[in-house]
Design a protein around this motif. Sequence first.
Motif, PDB file in Angstrom:
ATOM      1  N   GLU A  29      29.583 -33.187  16.526  1.00  0.00           N
ATOM      2  CA  GLU A  29      28.855 -32.270  15.643  1.00  0.00           C
ATOM      3  C   GLU A  29      28.887 -32.753  14.198  1.00  0.00           C
ATOM      4  N   TYR A  30      27.770 -32.578  13.506  1.00  0.00           N
ATOM      5  CA  TYR A  30      27.689 -32.856  12.075  1.00  0.00           C
ATOM      6  C   TYR A  30      27.414 -31.557  11.333  1.00  0.00           C
ATOM      7  N   LYS A  31      28.040 -31.406  10.187  1.00  0.00           N
ATOM      8  CA  LYS A  31      27.760 -30.291   9.287  1.00  0.00           C
ATOM      9  C   LYS A  31      27.464 -30.849   7.902  1.00  0.00           C
ATOM     10  N   TYR A  32      26.584 -30.170   7.192  1.00  0.00           N
ATOM     11  CA  TYR A  32      26.203 -30.578   5.840  1.00  0.00           C
ATOM     12  C   TYR A  32      26.445 -29.397   4.905  1.00  0.00           C
ATOM     13  N   PHE A  33      27.161 -29.676   3.815  1.00  0.00           N
ATOM     14  CA  PHE A  33      27.467 -28.646   2.838  1.00  0.00           C
ATOM     15  C   PHE A  33      27.001 -29.112   1.461  1.00  0.00           C
TER      16      PHE A  33
END
Length: 268
Positions: free
Chosen positions: A198-202
């Motif tokens: 999984e990738y998350k972008y903040f």
Amino acid sequence: VQRQYCGALGKIENCIVTVHLGYHHGDFKTLLDSDLYLPQSWAEDRIRCRDAYIPDDLPYRPKTAIALDQVRHALGNGIHFDWHVFDEGYGKDPSFLFGLDALGQTWIGEVPKNFRCWPVPPQYHSLRSEFASKKVYNVARWSPTFVYQSWQSMTFPRQSVQPAVWDVKVAQVHLVRDGRPTDRTYGLIVAWNRATGEYKYFVSNAPPRTDLGLLLRVAFYRADVEHLFRIAKGEVGLSHFEGRSYVGLMRHMILCQLIVLFLAEQAQ
């Protein structure tokens, strides 16, 4: 009510949608504010609104506009926030981010992978693709500011399951405002969970030298706030309301907020 996206169900359903402001400090968690999200089709049908006792001066407002009003209300009542956190449903709207900036608030929120920014300001203001803003997904994959940066591994404990390990990178980018890059930069954080893929972008407006570990810990605090909402909906009864009137809905949400506050104070 009408068929619209329901976050609790994760699909489009006939439902009432509300917007809430939660507060988390140490072990103390409570709800500060709740409002009805009035769909545009309802807002344009004032006869239907009057039948549901919805005030004539309550217009259609995007959820992000409702959330900003809730923050303004809380600040006006003397509430101090160290940080604001939110999911990509709010992070996808740059006007929400700039609205928090205008209120002098520090924030970090998740954004979708197609959220746009510039890793460096474009040489020209042009419609040509090479000068256009880029999706954060592509910035993380191809921008030299990320490509030539090593992943930093960080471990975050969780209450009932094994700790989560995320590899992260961060760089300063310019957001899109009125079609042009912002004068100031914002932190873009890419988090990769190797175990799940999984990738998350903040994105955050915190100062560039802010500790990356602190930024990620704050970003993942959203899970605790979401747990508060699950308790309010499942145990306090926030979601146990059959839509009949606006007055009844607001009364129900206020009572639920009072119950959550009472329980939070008793737990201290």
